[in-house]
Design an enzyme around this catalytic site. Structure first.
Site, PDB file in Angstrom:
ATOM      1  N   ARG A  12      -0.955  33.340  -7.968  1.00  0.00           N
ATOM      2  CA  ARG A  12      -0.115  32.180  -7.665  1.00  0.00           C
ATOM      3  C   ARG A  12      -0.632  31.446  -6.427  1.00  0.00           C
ATOM      4  O   ARG A  12      -0.624  30.208  -6.389  1.00  0.00           O
ATOM      5  CB  ARG A  12       1.339  32.625  -7.479  1.00  0.00           C
ATOM      6  CG  ARG A  12       2.019  32.969  -8.806  1.00  0.00           C
ATOM      7  CD  ARG A  12       3.254  33.847  -8.612  1.00  0.00           C
ATOM      8  NE  ARG A  12       3.989  34.056  -9.863  1.00  0.00           N
ATOM      9  CZ  ARG A  12       3.605  34.899 -10.814  1.00  0.00           C
ATOM     10  NH1 ARG A  12       2.494  35.615 -10.650  1.00  0.00           N
ATOM     11  NH2 ARG A  12       4.311  35.043 -11.918  1.00  0.00           N
ATOM     12  N   GLN A 152       5.287  34.289 -17.810  1.00  0.00           N
ATOM     13  CA  GLN A 152       4.136  33.492 -17.380  1.00  0.00           C
ATOM     14  C   GLN A 152       4.106  32.116 -18.026  1.00  0.00           C
ATOM     15  O   GLN A 152       3.495  31.196 -17.482  1.00  0.00           O
ATOM     16  CB  GLN A 152       2.840  34.238 -17.689  1.00  0.00           C
ATOM     17  CG  GLN A 152       2.630  35.469 -16.823  1.00  0.00           C
ATOM     18  CD  GLN A 152       1.405  36.270 -17.229  1.00  0.00           C
ATOM     19  OE1 GLN A 152       0.785  36.006 -18.260  1.00  0.00           O
ATOM     20  NE2 GLN A 152       1.048  37.253 -16.427  1.00  0.00           N
ATOM     21  N   GLU A 294       5.541  45.861 -16.509  1.00  0.00           N
ATOM     22  CA  GLU A 294       4.170  46.301 -16.248  1.00  0.00           C
ATOM     23  C   GLU A 294       4.104  47.806 -15.993  1.00  0.00           C
ATOM     24  O   GLU A 294       3.061  48.432 -16.191  1.00  0.00           O
ATOM     25  CB  GLU A 294       3.607  45.565 -15.013  1.00  0.00           C
ATOM     26  CG  GLU A 294       3.173  44.150 -15.267  1.00  0.00           C
ATOM     27  CD  GLU A 294       1.820  44.080 -15.954  1.00  0.00           C
ATOM     28  OE1 GLU A 294       0.917  44.851 -15.597  1.00  0.00           O
ATOM     29  OE2 GLU A 294       1.681  43.253 -16.872  1.00  0.00           O
TER      30      GLU A 294
END
Length: 407
Positions: A12, A152, A294
């Protein structure tokens, strides 16, 4: 122990810095395959990204232009964050990556950009290979997206939205967006660069057109990368402290603490860092992992070693990650002897006596982490490919070997 910076924050920071009005510095970034390819992609678009120093990268924005070819590797961040930026370039920008990258979902962001007037050619399924024909600007306005497959999709559009002529009002329609902490990270970082973002209405993000300031970003240690090391403490009854942990984090640390505590570990925070201590007890858990998807492979490995059954749910979208992680975990844990039932959105894991096996990693760094955790307690676990950990933590084999040697 110390770990490199967060992949999510580094990615980012690179995008925001590339679209800012002036130079930026990224301190303590993650140097790994995903972020190196992201940097190369930005350079291809005309941004000066200097990664020659390991602990301090500089980004100097420039006019975005094509023609350019961008290799996304297997990184969701690149294939979803860079096309909106490429739409701001003058010229044609082509995207492709590893063979499995073509299977990763991309259609929602492609359709959203098309609705905003961007010309994009995609595969028949709406994914890679992708060609963005940029005109130098994106008008922006309003768009609707189904981001249930990946947060995302939202982050990729929001990161470039301040540069759209009319900004962007983005509305999600569909099942809940997973990985909500990553969306908060995106909006926090945009505001830190001077963007105006309104997320007061659920599932709606409004970004005003504006410039973004160049600034210094200090990247936190990677919480996802720390998970297998924390798991090692839980499995062995040892102690692992992640040094350099900030008192105020943009990562989902509270949820991670809750989960390790539920498993039976003790977690403390101090000036020394974030510490996980194994207590000799590893309990089964029933948990919604949608905010920390994740970490599903690591928690699945812990569940296979626990004293009772576990259910890990809320992660249907990880079927579209580097591999179908739900199917891969069911196959590999099953080969080792665990009782595994597969759900559309997760797994039920019944601990049974485990035995050595060749644990396939499917070119997926998180699968390698799961195998390493299992191998702490089960002799004869062989990782088919530990090199895949270079995607987000190239130092993993050396760090793991040092941890085991010290224990």
């Amino acid at each position: 122990m110390r770990l490199p910076g967060s992949k999510s924050m580094t990615a980012r920071a690179l995008i925001i810095s590339a679209l800012a009005d002036g130079p930026s510095v990224i301190e303590a970034p993650l140097r790994a395959r995903d972020t190196v390819l992201m940097s190369a992609g930005l350079r291809a678009l005309g941004v000066a990204v200097d990664t020659s120093e390991d602990d301090r990268w500089t980004v100097v924005p420039g006019p975005l232009r094509g023609p350019a070819r961008i290799d996304v590797g297997l990184a969701g961040t690149i294939m979803r964050f860079l096309p909106p930026a490429a739409a701001l370039a003058e010229g044609t920008v082509e995207f492709d990556g590893d063979p499995h990258a073509r299977n990763r979902p991309l259609l929602p962001i492609v359709e959203a950009l098309r609705s905003l007037g961007v010309t994009i050619e995609a595969s028949p399924t709406g994914g890679l290979p992708l060609t963005v024909s940029g005109s130098g600007l994106v008008e922006g306005g309003e768009a609707v997206i189904d981001a249930s497959g990946s947060s995302q999709f939202v982050s990729g559009l929001l990161l470039s939205a301040p540069r759209f002529t009319k900004g962007l009002t983005l509305r999600h329609e569909g099942p809940p967006v997973p990985s909500a902490p990553h969306l908060r990270m995106t909006t926090h970082m945009l505001r830190a660069a001077g963007a105006v973002v309104d997320e007061s209405v659920p599932d709606v993000w409004a970004v005003e057109p504006s410039g973004m300031r160049g600034r210094t970003w200090t990247i936190e240690p990677d919480l996802s990368g720390a998970a297998p090391f924390f798991a090692a403490a839980a499995v062995t009854g040892g102690t692992v402290t992640l040094a350099g942990w900030p008192s105020d984090s943009w990562q989902p640390v509270e949820r991670v603490i809750e989960l390790f505590t539920a498993l039976g570990a003790e977690v403390t925070r101090s000036e020394a860092g974030l510490t996980v201590r194994g207590t000799g007890t590893l309990r089964g858990i029933s948990a919604d992992l949608s905010e920390v998807s994740e970490l599903t492979p690591v928690f699945a490995a812990l569940a296979a070693l626990a004293e009772g059954p576990s259910e890990l749910r809320g992660v249907a979208h990880i079927r579209g990650h580097e591999t179908d992680r739900i199917a891969a975990l069911a196959a590999e844990l099953g080969k080792a002897g665990a009782g595994v039932a597969e759900f559309p959105d997760g797994l039920r894991i019944e601990p049974r006596p485990l035995s050595g096996t060749a644990f396939e990693t499917y070119a997926d760094h998180r699968m390698a982490h799961a195998a390493a955790v299992i191998g702490l307690a089960v002799p004869g676990i062989h990782l088919a490919d530990v090199g895949c950990t270079s995607k987000t933590l190239p130092e993993f084999p050396e760090l793991w070997a040092g941890l085991v040697a010290r224990s």
